[in-house]
Scaffold this motif. Structure first.
Motif, PDB file in Angstrom:
ATOM      1  N   VAL A   1       0.385  -5.234   2.919  1.00 58.47           N
ATOM      2  CA  VAL A   1      -1.012  -5.414   3.295  1.00 58.47           C
ATOM      3  C   VAL A   1      -1.183  -6.828   3.844  1.00 58.47           C
ATOM      4  CG1 VAL A   1      -3.402  -5.450   2.500  1.00 58.47           C
ATOM      5  CG2 VAL A   1      -1.785  -3.783   1.544  1.00 58.47           C
TER       6      VAL A   1
ATOM      7  N   ARG B   1       0.849  -1.188   0.000  1.00 56.47           N
ATOM      8  CA  ARG B   1       0.000   0.000   0.000  1.00 56.47           C
ATOM      9  C   ARG B   1       0.884   1.239   0.000  1.00 56.47           C
ATOM     10  NH1 ARG B   1      -4.837  -0.695   3.782  1.00 56.47           N
ATOM     11  NH2 ARG B   1      -5.315  -2.042   1.984  1.00 56.47           N
TER      12      ARG B   1
ATOM     13  N   ASP C   1      -3.241   0.221  -4.187  1.00 61.14           N
ATOM     14  CA  ASP C   1      -2.415  -0.910  -3.792  1.00 61.14           C
ATOM     15  C   ASP C   1      -1.825  -1.582  -5.024  1.00 61.14           C
ATOM     16  OD1 ASP C   1      -3.253  -0.302  -1.284  1.00 61.14           O
ATOM     17  OD2 ASP C   1      -4.502  -2.090  -1.005  1.00 61.14           O
TER      18      ASP C   1
END
Length: 397
Positions: free
Chosen positions: A136, A104, A110
């Motif tokens: 993440v 991220r 992302d």
């Protein structure tokens, strides 16, 4: 280096023989020492553990037995076990990510990357760290540079490791591992210390692959609770009896004064001589506050012994198993900090008892041995409120 004969190499080391089941003392026979040392390092890995981690771990137990012949082996085994700590986390990370890692960025969508080895992960993590990106994990973004700290944080965030108490041991193992990897001096381990490290490593590896350890020190399997009766009288005398004891007459010394006793039926961890998980605070049970070390579930009471016997014969409750790690407690600050209580009990409090600030705490045990809080006024068990009929009180965390 002095070249020794085969017979000399087979001679037991006097230092190793000094360690016996009772501590340091009289030297054991070499045959007994060999058996004892293998017993204290006895631990097995779960079936699903990655082959690389297993292949690195299994020789530790084999080599450990040779410490009877050469005391320095214990230090070597202990040090190698600490280095396998990171390997296990790497192998488990690769299984967990299933070939894809997601980062991220501060102000961008992302991004995901395919990885086929941990070297790929480490290289990608180095690049993304320079861009202030975070890994993440379970919908959370964590700092991750591919090193030991990031692996530990990932395992915790993903729920692969559990328990509050075990976190401190994980920290200690990480510091010891870093010392071994980057030594600033020489250290010598003992058979007991090396065996503890090997057993702790086995527990950690098994937990990473989803298997708790029966009677484990760090990641124990759920504990068995049985139906027991707790009794107390006005003079402060207490006793715990298994439900089966209600089928026999009261103890002779208590028959005349049994009317003075109050009895409550609970589901609790029974006292087992020699068990590491005995609850030293069972006599302090309180249905409102968490005063026992392990979860104790209220079932019936207080009342007479006959009432308890009749209820048990009618209801016939069974025991169960309970995990005591990572429990959630609520602590009320009502001019003074009150003992912790379970959320279900707090939800059943009447409105006039909900005042003050409430704190939410996650812990394995409800209190520290020092017992710094002020004891509640309720000394004996009381029937809990029915939380299903009352809306939870607003809480502050």
């Amino acid at each position: 280096m002095e070249i020794q004969t085969l017979e000399e190499l087979r001679t037991a080391d006097d230092l190793s023989l000094a360690f016996n089941p009772y501590g340091l003392g009289g030297r054991m026979r070499p045959e007994d020492a060999a058996e004892f040392q293998q017993q204290i390092a006895d631990c097995d890995l779960a079936e699903g553990v990655a082959a690389g981690t297993r292949d690195s771990f299994e020789p530790l137990r084999t080599v450990f037995a040779y410490g009877v012949l050469c005391y320095d082996v214990y230090t070597m085994v202990g040090d190698q076990a600490l280095l396998i700590y990171e390997q296990a986390l790497r192998d488990r990370f690769m299984e967990w990510c299933a070939g894809t890692v997601t980062f991220r960025l501060p102000r961008a969508p992302d991004v995901s990357y395919t990885v086929t080895s941990y070297d790929d992960v480490k290289k990608r993590a180095d690049r993304m760290t320079r861009q202030r990106a975070k890994l993440v994990v379970a919908d959370q973004a964590i700092e991750f540079n591919g090193m030991l700290h990031g692996l530990r944080l990932c395992a915790r965030t993903a729920g692969l490791l559990r328990g509050r108490r075990s976190r401190a041991v994980e920290d200690a193992l990480a510091k010891l591992r870093n010392y071994v990897a980057h030594p600033s001096g020489h250290q010598v381990d003992t058979p007991v210390g090396a065996a503890r490290t090997v057993r702790d490593l086995a527990e950690l590896i098994n937990q990473l692959w989803g298997q708790a350890t029966s009677d484990g020190r760090l990641y124990p399997a759920p504990l068995r609770r049985e139906i027991v009766m707790l009794s107390w009288n006005g003079s402060g005398r207490t006793r715990m009896e298994p439900a089966s004891a209600l089928t026999v007459p009261d103890p002779v010394e208590d028959q005349e004064s049994d009317d003075e006793y109050q009895h409550v039926v609970v589901r609790a961890i029974p006292f087992i001589p020699g068990s590491r998980w005995n609850d030293a605070h069972w006599a302090e049970y309180d249905s409102r506050y968490e005063a026992t070390r392990f979860p104790t579930e209220y079932l019936r009471g207080p009342g007479t012994r006959e009432e308890a016997r009749a209820w048990l014969e009618q209801e016939r409750p069974d025991g169960d198993s309970v995990d005591f790690t990572d429990r959630v407690f609520l602590v009320q600050d009502h001019g003074r900090l009150l003992p912790p209580m379970r959320p279900a009990v707090a939800a059943g409090l009447p409105d006039d008892e909900r005042a003050g600030v409430w704190h939410t705490v996650r812990a394995d045990f409800p209190m520290t041995p020092s017992r710094t809080y002020e004891a509640p006024e309720i000394a004996a068990p009381v029937a809990p409120a029915a939380p299903e009929t009352v809306l939870p009180a607003p809480l502050s965390s």
